[in-house]
Design a protein around this motif. Structure first.
Motif, PDB file in Angstrom:
ATOM      1  N   LEU A  20       0.709  -1.392  -0.078  1.00  0.00           N
ATOM      2  CA  LEU A  20      -0.144  -0.407  -0.245  1.00  0.00           C
ATOM      3  C   LEU A  20       1.004   0.868  -0.407  1.00  0.00           C
ATOM      4  N   LYS A  21       1.369   1.737   0.584  1.00  0.00           N
ATOM      5  CA  LYS A  21       2.597   2.078   0.599  1.00  0.00           C
ATOM      6  C   LYS A  21       3.183   2.868  -0.448  1.00  0.00           C
ATOM      7  N   VAL A  22       3.927   1.265  -1.375  1.00  0.00           N
ATOM      8  CA  VAL A  22       4.505   1.324  -2.424  1.00  0.00           C
ATOM      9  C   VAL A  22       3.409   2.198  -3.670  1.00  0.00           C
ATOM     10  N   VAL A  23       2.173   1.684  -3.078  1.00  0.00           N
ATOM     11  CA  VAL A  23       1.175   2.640  -3.923  1.00  0.00           C
ATOM     12  C   VAL A  23       1.050   4.054  -4.132  1.00  0.00           C
ATOM     13  N   GLU A  24       1.468   4.310  -2.670  1.00  0.00           N
ATOM     14  CA  GLU A  24       0.589   5.646  -2.622  1.00  0.00           C
ATOM     15  C   GLU A  24       2.197   6.332  -2.362  1.00  0.00           C
ATOM     16  N   ALA A  25       3.307   5.562  -2.766  1.00  0.00           N
ATOM     17  CA  ALA A  25       4.972   6.823  -3.022  1.00  0.00           C
ATOM     18  C   ALA A  25       4.238   6.510  -4.661  1.00  0.00           C
ATOM     19  N   LYS A  26       3.909   5.581  -5.707  1.00  0.00           N
ATOM     20  CA  LYS A  26       4.125   5.689  -6.876  1.00  0.00           C
ATOM     21  C   LYS A  26       2.938   6.892  -7.386  1.00  0.00           C
ATOM     22  N   SER A  47      11.414   2.142   2.317  1.00  0.00           N
ATOM     23  CA  SER A  47      12.744   2.382   2.107  1.00  0.00           C
ATOM     24  C   SER A  47      13.106   2.374   0.476  1.00  0.00           C
ATOM     25  N   ARG A  48      13.858   2.814   0.151  1.00  0.00           N
ATOM     26  CA  ARG A  48      14.313   2.835  -1.949  1.00  0.00           C
ATOM     27  C   ARG A  48      13.999   1.202  -2.051  1.00  0.00           C
ATOM     28  N   SER A  49      15.024   0.550  -1.478  1.00  0.00           N
ATOM     29  CA  SER A  49      14.997  -0.382  -1.558  1.00  0.00           C
ATOM     30  C   SER A  49      13.205  -1.686  -1.788  1.00  0.00           C
ATOM     31  N   SER A  50      12.632  -1.010  -0.863  1.00  0.00           N
ATOM     32  CA  SER A  50      11.479  -1.865  -0.895  1.00  0.00           C
ATOM     33  C   SER A  50      10.123  -1.045  -1.716  1.00  0.00           C
ATOM     34  N   PHE A  51      10.058  -0.065  -2.331  1.00  0.00           N
ATOM     35  CA  PHE A  51       9.827   0.702  -3.479  1.00  0.00           C
ATOM     36  C   PHE A  51      10.062   0.562  -4.638  1.00  0.00           C
ATOM     37  N   TYR A  52      11.576   0.065  -5.463  1.00  0.00           N
ATOM     38  CA  TYR A  52      12.114  -1.024  -6.342  1.00  0.00           C
ATOM     39  C   TYR A  52      11.872  -2.289  -6.806  1.00  0.00           C
ATOM     40  N   LYS A  53      11.982  -2.978  -4.685  1.00  0.00           N
ATOM     41  CA  LYS A  53      11.212  -4.685  -5.583  1.00  0.00           C
ATOM     42  C   LYS A  53       9.499  -4.313  -5.480  1.00  0.00           C
ATOM     43  N   LYS A  55       7.826  -2.069  -7.065  1.00  0.00           N
ATOM     44  CA  LYS A  55       7.441  -0.503  -8.226  1.00  0.00           C
ATOM     45  C   LYS A  55       6.955  -1.156  -9.545  1.00  0.00           C
ATOM     46  N   ASP A  56       6.861  -2.169  -9.694  1.00  0.00           N
ATOM     47  CA  ASP A  56       6.672  -2.917 -11.233  1.00  0.00           C
ATOM     48  C   ASP A  56       5.304  -3.955 -10.644  1.00  0.00           C
ATOM     49  N   CYS A  57       4.902  -3.996  -9.744  1.00  0.00           N
ATOM     50  CA  CYS A  57       4.184  -5.453  -9.343  1.00  0.00           C
ATOM     51  C   CYS A  57       3.196  -4.728  -8.725  1.00  0.00           C
ATOM     52  N   ILE A  58       3.081  -4.038  -8.259  1.00  0.00           N
ATOM     53  CA  ILE A  58       1.306  -3.509  -7.489  1.00  0.00           C
ATOM     54  C   ILE A  58       0.451  -2.252  -7.712  1.00  0.00           C
ATOM     55  N   PHE A  59      -0.014  -2.447  -8.952  1.00  0.00           N
ATOM     56  CA  PHE A  59      -1.054  -1.459  -9.357  1.00  0.00           C
ATOM     57  C   PHE A  59      -2.539  -0.892  -8.693  1.00  0.00           C
ATOM     58  N   PRO A  60      -3.198  -0.015  -8.042  1.00  0.00           N
ATOM     59  CA  PRO A  60      -4.248  -0.112  -7.960  1.00  0.00           C
ATOM     60  C   PRO A  60      -5.647  -0.247  -8.866  1.00  0.00           C
ATOM     61  N   PHE A  61      -6.703  -0.461  -8.743  1.00  0.00           N
ATOM     62  CA  PHE A  61      -7.513  -0.873  -9.153  1.00  0.00           C
ATOM     63  C   PHE A  61      -8.852   0.327  -9.367  1.00  0.00           C
ATOM     64  N   TYR A  62      -9.625   0.460 -10.869  1.00  0.00           N
ATOM     65  CA  TYR A  62     -10.350   1.761 -10.666  1.00  0.00           C
ATOM     66  C   TYR A  62     -10.832   1.125 -11.123  1.00  0.00           C
ATOM     67  N   GLU A  63     -12.220   1.568 -10.790  1.00  0.00           N
ATOM     68  CA  GLU A  63     -13.283   1.668 -12.355  1.00  0.00           C
ATOM     69  C   GLU A  63     -12.940   2.540 -13.170  1.00  0.00           C
ATOM     70  N   HIS A  64     -13.111   3.766 -13.228  1.00  0.00           N
ATOM     71  CA  HIS A  64     -12.202   4.540 -14.436  1.00  0.00           C
ATOM     72  C   HIS A  64     -10.862   4.971 -14.153  1.00  0.00           C
ATOM     73  N   THR A  65     -10.571   4.114 -15.082  1.00  0.00           N
ATOM     74  CA  THR A  65      -8.943   4.455 -14.553  1.00  0.00           C
ATOM     75  C   THR A  65      -8.059   5.432 -15.462  1.00  0.00           C
ATOM     76  N   ARG A  66      -8.311   5.836 -15.900  1.00  0.00           N
ATOM     77  CA  ARG A  66      -8.059   7.367 -16.481  1.00  0.00           C
ATOM     78  C   ARG A  66      -8.399   8.408 -16.265  1.00  0.00           C
ATOM     79  N   GLY A  67      -9.642   8.898 -16.628  1.00  0.00           N
ATOM     80  CA  GLY A  67     -10.167  10.402 -15.908  1.00  0.00           C
ATOM     81  C   GLY A  67     -11.721  10.774 -16.695  1.00  0.00           C
TER      82      GLY A  67
END
Length: 147
Positions: A20-26, A47-53, A55-67
């Motif tokens: 959740l913190k990685v998503v928030e940082a992104k 930590s930066r290492s947690s972020f980099y570990k 960052k490419d694996c978790i994405f929030p799911f949105y009903e309206h992904t853009r706008g």
């Protein structure tokens, strides 16, 4: 043999806090273009290492992904550069054109409808409309719909 990727939808409460913190940082990095990764991870407490570990694996799911999307109708002169000035204004406000429909001009005036995606970093829509109204060759502009 290529790696097969599987995706899962997991309730937020089941995720480890670091995800959740990685998503928030992104999200912070996306919203504040000048913010560094170090600033973002410091702000959320990872930590930066947690972020980099992760960052490419978790994405929030949105009903309206853009706008959201607005549909705009206009009457414009059929002259070189008039439609281009409208398109440039939309780009300057950081909105995204999804569709453009133009009628065959009658007496030198064309009817145009635009579907424009309003993104999180798009400027104020009414300011955009007000600016386009001032352009030479624009007879009428109005928002027909907001989705």
């Amino acid at each position: 043999m290529a790696d097969h990727v599987n995706y899962y939808i997991i309730k937020k409460r089941a995720l480890p806090e670091v995800f959740l913190k990685v998503v928030e940082a992104k999200h912070l990095i996306e919203k504040e273009k000048a913010m560094t990764i170090q600033d973002a991870v410091d702000a959320v407490g990872i930590s930066r290492s947690s972020f980099y570990k992760y960052k490419d694996c978790i994405f929030p799911f949105y009903e309206h992904t853009r706008g959201s999307v607005i549909t705009v109708a206009m009457k414009i002169d059929d002259e070189p550069g008039v439609l281009a000035s409208v398109i440039n204004a939309i780009a300057a406000f950081k909105a995204n054109i999804l569709t453009i429909h133009q009628s065959i001009p009658i007496n030198g005036v064309a009817d145009i409808s635009l579907s424009v995606e309003i993104l999180p970093n798009t400027g104020e829509v009414q300011e955009l409309i007000n600016e386009i109204e001032t352009f030479e060759g624009i007879h009428q502009i109005k928002i027909l719909a907001r989705e």
